[in-house]
Design a protein around this motif. Sequence first.
Motif, PDB file in Angstrom:
ATOM      1  N   CYS A 177       9.973 -35.972  12.290  1.00 48.30           N
ATOM      2  CA  CYS A 177       9.131 -36.252  11.123  1.00 48.30           C
ATOM      3  C   CYS A 177       9.986 -36.213   9.858  1.00 48.30           C
ATOM      4  O   CYS A 177      10.843 -35.348   9.706  1.00 48.30           O
ATOM      5  CB  CYS A 177       8.021 -35.209  11.056  1.00 48.30           C
ATOM      6  SG  CYS A 177       7.050 -35.318   9.549  1.00 48.30           S
ATOM      7  N   CYS A 180       8.475 -32.747   7.849  1.00 51.91           N
ATOM      8  CA  CYS A 180       8.683 -31.374   8.351  1.00 51.91           C
ATOM      9  C   CYS A 180       9.883 -31.251   9.288  1.00 51.91           C
ATOM     10  O   CYS A 180      10.262 -30.151   9.665  1.00 51.91           O
ATOM     11  CB  CYS A 180       7.423 -30.859   9.038  1.00 51.91           C
ATOM     12  SG  CYS A 180       7.051 -31.695  10.598  1.00 51.91           S
ATOM     13  N   THR A 184       7.609 -34.385  16.138  1.00 46.35           N
ATOM     14  CA  THR A 184       6.165 -34.448  16.399  1.00 46.35           C
ATOM     15  C   THR A 184       5.539 -35.696  15.775  1.00 46.35           C
ATOM     16  O   THR A 184       4.340 -35.768  15.599  1.00 46.35           O
ATOM     17  CB  THR A 184       5.477 -33.195  15.814  1.00 46.35           C
ATOM     18  OG1 THR A 184       5.966 -32.979  14.481  1.00 46.35           O
ATOM     19  CG2 THR A 184       5.734 -31.965  16.636  1.00 46.35           C
ATOM     20  N   CYS A 210       2.208 -37.407  12.099  1.00 46.86           N
ATOM     21  CA  CYS A 210       2.909 -36.204  12.552  1.00 46.86           C
ATOM     22  C   CYS A 210       1.852 -35.197  12.982  1.00 46.86           C
ATOM     23  O   CYS A 210       0.967 -34.851  12.213  1.00 46.86           O
ATOM     24  CB  CYS A 210       3.779 -35.623  11.450  1.00 46.86           C
ATOM     25  SG  CYS A 210       4.460 -34.021  11.922  1.00 46.86           S
ATOM     26  N   CYS A 213       2.464 -31.710  10.648  1.00 46.69           N
ATOM     27  CA  CYS A 213       2.140 -31.584   9.219  1.00 46.69           C
ATOM     28  C   CYS A 213       1.188 -32.685   8.734  1.00 46.69           C
ATOM     29  O   CYS A 213       0.880 -32.756   7.549  1.00 46.69           O
ATOM     30  CB  CYS A 213       3.419 -31.598   8.385  1.00 46.69           C
ATOM     31  SG  CYS A 213       4.248 -33.195   8.382  1.00 46.69           S
TER      32      CYS A 213
HETATM   33 ZN   LIG Z   1       5.722 -33.500  10.066  1.00 45.62          ZN
END
Ligand SMILES: [Zn+2]
Length: 264
Positions: A177, A180, A184, A210, A213
Amino acid sequence: MLAAVSRVEEIIDNPDVIDEIYAQNINYYNENETSFFKNPFFIYLFFYLIVSLFIGGWFVIKARSIDVSKEDLYDKYQDMSKLGLGCLLFLFPLPLYFINRYVKSKLKLYRFSPRFSKKNGKQFYLKSEWAENDFLEKAQILEEKIKSKEYDVWVTEDESDILILEYEGSSRKYTNCKQCRYKTFGRISTKIIHKATYDSSGEKREDYLCKNCNYQESKTIIIPRLERSSSSSSSSGGSSWSSSSSSSSFGGGSSGGGGAGVSW
Ligand SMILES: [Zn+2]
């Protein structure tokens, strides 16, 4: 036995037979030799074996040099896993089957060999999949759940030192991502905005999210204009793009999401 004895007797009685035997042998030998080297199958086989030998040798040297290097177990694991036999394994199965087995056994050894703390020399113990969650962040547990990453948590008996080792997971659906940095970020839906026709190109939108986040991104992709095939124009309608696109199952301008993307 009796036949052999009578043949020897025949040779003794009639020396001409010896010449006959030599002539037969020579003819047989020459015929065999030329047909062997003229046969293209054997020439290909010969080169295939030479190439197999070189490729096998190259991987053996590479794998051995990683194994005897002075790197720690984790670095050896990463180097060995990058060796990647890939499709070569199918092209040259004979040498690479054994090398692949060697690589796999070494990877297992590097990953699960006993480890000791660099801080106090005490032995680490590997936590089970369930027990390791107490030592991982929420995002790392999520990465394990969606199989984008794997973590091994090594802890000394008195918990004076903890070692968390990260490995690639089996899923290739996720990337890191931008926000973050956890692995994910993956596609959640594909929507056809308008279909491609014989006159104009189409457009589809892919939505990415994501799971850690909730950072979102969308990508608009042009679907190439359909091409009329000269041989089978009537049967090819619409199929030229749908086969190459995972979004075909919910085409037709529908706004429904879901489908080919990632799932929990
Ligand atoms: Zn993220």
